[in-house]
Scaffold this motif. Sequence first.
Motif, PDB file in Angstrom:
ATOM      1  N   LYS A  86      26.869  -8.248  -8.084  1.00  0.00           N
ATOM      2  CA  LYS A  86      26.200  -6.981  -7.770  1.00  0.00           C
ATOM      3  C   LYS A  86      24.715  -7.125  -8.091  1.00  0.00           C
ATOM      4  O   LYS A  86      24.339  -7.446  -9.213  1.00  0.00           O
ATOM      5  CB  LYS A  86      26.799  -5.818  -8.568  1.00  0.00           C
ATOM      6  N   LEU A  87      23.902  -6.869  -7.088  1.00  0.00           N
ATOM      7  CA  LEU A  87      22.459  -7.050  -7.191  1.00  0.00           C
ATOM      8  C   LEU A  87      21.767  -5.767  -7.644  1.00  0.00           C
ATOM      9  O   LEU A  87      22.070  -4.679  -7.153  1.00  0.00           O
ATOM     10  CB  LEU A  87      21.908  -7.462  -5.819  1.00  0.00           C
ATOM     11  N   THR A  88      20.847  -5.936  -8.569  1.00  0.00           N
ATOM     12  CA  THR A  88      19.916  -4.886  -8.945  1.00  0.00           C
ATOM     13  C   THR A  88      18.521  -5.446  -8.710  1.00  0.00           C
ATOM     14  O   THR A  88      18.234  -6.582  -9.092  1.00  0.00           O
ATOM     15  CB  THR A  88      20.054  -4.507 -10.432  1.00  0.00           C
ATOM     16  N   SER A  89      17.665  -4.671  -8.066  1.00  0.00           N
ATOM     17  CA  SER A  89      16.298  -5.104  -7.780  1.00  0.00           C
ATOM     18  C   SER A  89      15.342  -4.014  -8.247  1.00  0.00           C
ATOM     19  O   SER A  89      15.543  -2.841  -7.960  1.00  0.00           O
ATOM     20  CB  SER A  89      16.126  -5.347  -6.280  1.00  0.00           C
ATOM     21  N   THR A  90      14.301  -4.430  -8.947  1.00  0.00           N
ATOM     22  CA  THR A  90      13.305  -3.504  -9.459  1.00  0.00           C
ATOM     23  C   THR A  90      11.934  -3.915  -8.946  1.00  0.00           C
ATOM     24  O   THR A  90      11.512  -5.059  -9.172  1.00  0.00           O
ATOM     25  CB  THR A  90      13.296  -3.509 -11.002  1.00  0.00           C
ATOM     26  N   ILE A  91      11.260  -3.010  -8.274  1.00  0.00           N
ATOM     27  CA  ILE A  91       9.904  -3.286  -7.806  1.00  0.00           C
ATOM     28  C   ILE A  91       8.948  -3.066  -8.982  1.00  0.00           C
ATOM     29  O   ILE A  91       8.920  -1.990  -9.571  1.00  0.00           O
ATOM     30  CB  ILE A  91       9.526  -2.381  -6.619  1.00  0.00           C
ATOM     31  N   VAL A  92       8.182  -4.107  -9.307  1.00  0.00           N
ATOM     32  CA  VAL A  92       7.189  -4.022 -10.378  1.00  0.00           C
ATOM     33  C   VAL A  92       5.865  -3.517  -9.818  1.00  0.00           C
ATOM     34  O   VAL A  92       5.203  -2.678 -10.425  1.00  0.00           O
ATOM     35  CB  VAL A  92       7.016  -5.392 -11.066  1.00  0.00           C
ATOM     36  N   SER A  93       5.481  -4.036  -8.646  1.00  0.00           N
ATOM     37  CA  SER A  93       4.263  -3.560  -7.992  1.00  0.00           C
ATOM     38  C   SER A  93       4.381  -3.715  -6.487  1.00  0.00           C
ATOM     39  O   SER A  93       5.061  -4.615  -5.990  1.00  0.00           O
ATOM     40  CB  SER A  93       3.018  -4.289  -8.511  1.00  0.00           C
ATOM     41  N   LEU A  94       3.722  -2.821  -5.793  1.00  0.00           N
ATOM     42  CA  LEU A  94       3.691  -2.790  -4.334  1.00  0.00           C
ATOM     43  C   LEU A  94       2.230  -2.596  -3.952  1.00  0.00           C
ATOM     44  O   LEU A  94       1.660  -1.545  -4.232  1.00  0.00           O
ATOM     45  CB  LEU A  94       4.555  -1.633  -3.841  1.00  0.00           C
ATOM     46  N   SER A  95       1.622  -3.628  -3.378  1.00  0.00           N
ATOM     47  CA  SER A  95       0.187  -3.599  -3.117  1.00  0.00           C
ATOM     48  C   SER A  95      -0.109  -3.750  -1.632  1.00  0.00           C
ATOM     49  O   SER A  95       0.337  -4.709  -1.000  1.00  0.00           O
ATOM     50  CB  SER A  95      -0.507  -4.747  -3.861  1.00  0.00           C
ATOM     51  N   LYS A  96      -0.883  -2.825  -1.113  1.00  0.00           N
ATOM     52  CA  LYS A  96      -1.311  -2.897   0.281  1.00  0.00           C
ATOM     53  C   LYS A  96      -2.448  -3.903   0.386  1.00  0.00           C
ATOM     54  O   LYS A  96      -3.465  -3.782  -0.289  1.00  0.00           O
ATOM     55  CB  LYS A  96      -1.775  -1.524   0.761  1.00  0.00           C
ATOM     56  N   LEU A  97      -2.273  -4.904   1.239  1.00  0.00           N
ATOM     57  CA  LEU A  97      -3.319  -5.894   1.478  1.00  0.00           C
ATOM     58  C   LEU A  97      -4.160  -5.537   2.696  1.00  0.00           C
ATOM     59  O   LEU A  97      -5.343  -5.821   2.746  1.00  0.00           O
ATOM     60  CB  LEU A  97      -2.705  -7.284   1.658  1.00  0.00           C
ATOM     61  N   SER A  98      -3.494  -4.932   3.692  1.00  0.00           N
ATOM     62  CA  SER A  98      -4.168  -4.480   4.911  1.00  0.00           C
ATOM     63  C   SER A  98      -3.208  -3.543   5.627  1.00  0.00           C
ATOM     64  O   SER A  98      -2.116  -3.268   5.116  1.00  0.00           O
ATOM     65  CB  SER A  98      -4.537  -5.670   5.806  1.00  0.00           C
ATOM     66  N   ASP A  99      -3.575  -3.090   6.813  1.00  0.00           N
ATOM     67  CA  ASP A  99      -2.673  -2.220   7.567  1.00  0.00           C
ATOM     68  C   ASP A  99      -1.398  -2.945   7.986  1.00  0.00           C
ATOM     69  O   ASP A  99      -0.399  -2.310   8.291  1.00  0.00           O
ATOM     70  CB  ASP A  99      -3.375  -1.670   8.813  1.00  0.00           C
ATOM     71  N   LYS A 100      -1.426  -4.282   7.998  1.00  0.00           N
ATOM     72  CA  LYS A 100      -0.269  -5.059   8.455  1.00  0.00           C
ATOM     73  C   LYS A 100       0.445  -5.826   7.358  1.00  0.00           C
ATOM     74  O   LYS A 100       1.494  -6.407   7.608  1.00  0.00           O
ATOM     75  CB  LYS A 100      -0.701  -6.041   9.537  1.00  0.00           C
ATOM     76  N   TYR A 101      -0.109  -5.860   6.131  1.00  0.00           N
ATOM     77  CA  TYR A 101       0.489  -6.672   5.074  1.00  0.00           C
ATOM     78  C   TYR A 101       0.596  -5.923   3.754  1.00  0.00           C
ATOM     79  O   TYR A 101      -0.327  -5.200   3.367  1.00  0.00           O
ATOM     80  CB  TYR A 101      -0.348  -7.938   4.831  1.00  0.00           C
ATOM     81  N   TYR A 102       1.731  -6.140   3.079  1.00  0.00           N
ATOM     82  CA  TYR A 102       1.934  -5.676   1.703  1.00  0.00           C
ATOM     83  C   TYR A 102       2.430  -6.844   0.871  1.00  0.00           C
ATOM     84  O   TYR A 102       3.097  -7.753   1.389  1.00  0.00           O
ATOM     85  CB  TYR A 102       2.999  -4.570   1.647  1.00  0.00           C
ATOM     86  N   PHE A 103       2.114  -6.795  -0.409  1.00  0.00           N
ATOM     87  CA  PHE A 103       2.570  -7.800  -1.369  1.00  0.00           C
ATOM     88  C   PHE A 103       3.416  -7.087  -2.407  1.00  0.00           C
ATOM     89  O   PHE A 103       2.985  -6.070  -2.972  1.00  0.00           O
ATOM     90  CB  PHE A 103       1.356  -8.471  -2.026  1.00  0.00           C
ATOM     91  N   VAL A 104       4.604  -7.604  -2.658  1.00  0.00           N
ATOM     92  CA  VAL A 104       5.538  -6.974  -3.580  1.00  0.00           C
ATOM     93  C   VAL A 104       5.882  -7.948  -4.702  1.00  0.00           C
ATOM     94  O   VAL A 104       6.140  -9.129  -4.440  1.00  0.00           O
ATOM     95  CB  VAL A 104       6.843  -6.558  -2.853  1.00  0.00           C
TER      96      VAL A 104
END
Length: 140
Positions: A86-104
Motif C-alpha cells: 500500500k503506497l502513501t505519497s506525500t508532496i513536500v513541495s510543488l514549484s511552478k517553473l513555467s506555464d508548462k512545467y512544474y517540479f515536485v
Amino acid sequence: MKLYITLLAMALSVAAFAGNKDEQAIRTMLMKQVTEWNKGNIEGYMKGYWEDDSLLFIGKSGPTYGYTPTLNRYKKSYPDAEKMGKLTSTIVSLSKLSDKYYFVVGKWHLERTVGNLEGSYTLLLKKIDDVWVIVADHSS
C-alpha cells in the motif's frame, strides 16, 4: 489610476487562479496514481506518466528511458499485490517553473508484508495537450 489598480488586481487574480487550477490538477493526478497503485493496477498508475520514448525514470538501478521500458521495470519490480503493498505519497513541495512545467519533491512509503520500503522522489511534470504528465521521475 483606480482603473489601472483594478485591472492589475484582476490580472493577478486570474494568474493565481490558473496556478491553483494547475496545482490542483497535478495533485489530483498524483492522488489517482496512489489509488491505482493501491488497487494493484500498475497500468492505471502509469497513466500519470508521459506515454513517450523520451520519458525518463531514474531509480536505484540507474536510468530507464521510455514509457514501455518504465512500465516493464515496474512490473518486474512489483509483480504482485504483496510486493506492491500500500503506497502513501506525500508532496513536500510543488514549484511552478513555467506555464508548462512544474517540479515536485515528495516522499513515498510502501507498507508491505514482505518488508516496508520508503524513499524520496523528484518529478518534472509537463503540460501536454492540456494534461499534466510526468516526463522525468527520480525515485530513491
